[in-house]
Design an enzyme around this catalytic site. Sequence first.
Site, PDB file in Angstrom:
ATOM      1  N   CYS A 114      -3.928   5.132   0.891  1.00  0.00           N
ATOM      2  CA  CYS A 114      -4.091   3.748   0.878  1.00  0.00           C
ATOM      3  C   CYS A 114      -5.473   3.436   1.152  1.00  0.00           C
ATOM      4  CB  CYS A 114      -3.127   3.029   2.283  1.00  0.00           C
ATOM      5  SG  CYS A 114      -3.486   1.381   2.629  1.00  0.00           S
ATOM      6  N   HIS A 157       5.282  -0.202  -0.657  1.00  0.00           N
ATOM      7  CA  HIS A 157       4.244  -0.204   0.423  1.00  0.00           C
ATOM      8  C   HIS A 157       3.480  -1.240   0.149  1.00  0.00           C
ATOM      9  CE1 HIS A 157       0.438   2.207   1.522  1.00  0.00           C
ATOM     10  NE2 HIS A 157       0.083   1.087   1.018  1.00  0.00           N
ATOM     11  N   GLU A 158       3.254  -1.810  -1.030  1.00  0.00           N
ATOM     12  CA  GLU A 158       2.442  -3.213  -1.061  1.00  0.00           C
ATOM     13  C   GLU A 158       3.227  -4.275  -0.339  1.00  0.00           C
ATOM     14  OE1 GLU A 158      -0.490  -3.158  -2.089  1.00  0.00           O
ATOM     15  OE2 GLU A 158      -0.156  -0.960  -2.166  1.00  0.00           O
ATOM     16  N   HIS A 161       2.300  -4.293   3.348  1.00  0.00           N
ATOM     17  CA  HIS A 161       1.314  -4.906   3.490  1.00  0.00           C
ATOM     18  C   HIS A 161       1.445  -6.608   3.647  1.00  0.00           C
ATOM     19  CE1 HIS A 161      -1.692  -1.832   3.590  1.00  0.00           C
ATOM     20  NE2 HIS A 161      -1.409  -1.461   2.381  1.00  0.00           N
TER      21      HIS A 161
END
Length: 180
Positions: A114, A157-158, A161
């Site tokens: 990341c 994952h995004e 965020h």
Amino acid sequence: MQKYLLNGFEVFKVLPISHEILRKKIFEHYNFTNKEEDTLSTMIDTLRLYNKLHSIEALALAAPQVGWEKRLFVCADLELQQRKKAKYIQKVDVYLNPEIIKKSNDLIVSKENCLSIPPNQIACVMRSNKITMKYYNLLGIEMVVEAEGLQACIYQHEIDHLDGINALEKATSIIDSQQR
């Protein structure tokens, strides 16, 4: 959002995981002004140039990582990357207001880099191997995509965020790549 020049291109400084904006849930956003289109373009340049010049294997970037409180992320077209065996990112897609609408119970260990965590740390995170994601493209058209494997892990994952969650928090273990 802090910009700087990298090889003659304006790019954003990527925020460290400790930054407060990366702990916030970002809510929906639909319309773009001309200034925001420029910001999006700089965000795409940031993803491309970080990969090219720093040899970082980052294939996506969420808006909060550059200090932009918009619910969107940009991601390399993985199929094109693999088909062309491209060393650098060829095409970047934009995902506005993404939402996972279906996840498989089949979990895999995703080893995740990341741009917001130290480059020597790799987070091992349990992710669904297959997902269905709804999002809007830049024309405001609702899209649905099914993803599997690496692409499914990147999308999850995004979206984490965008929800104020980072890979280190979800990690079952963290690998120090300098000790390998």
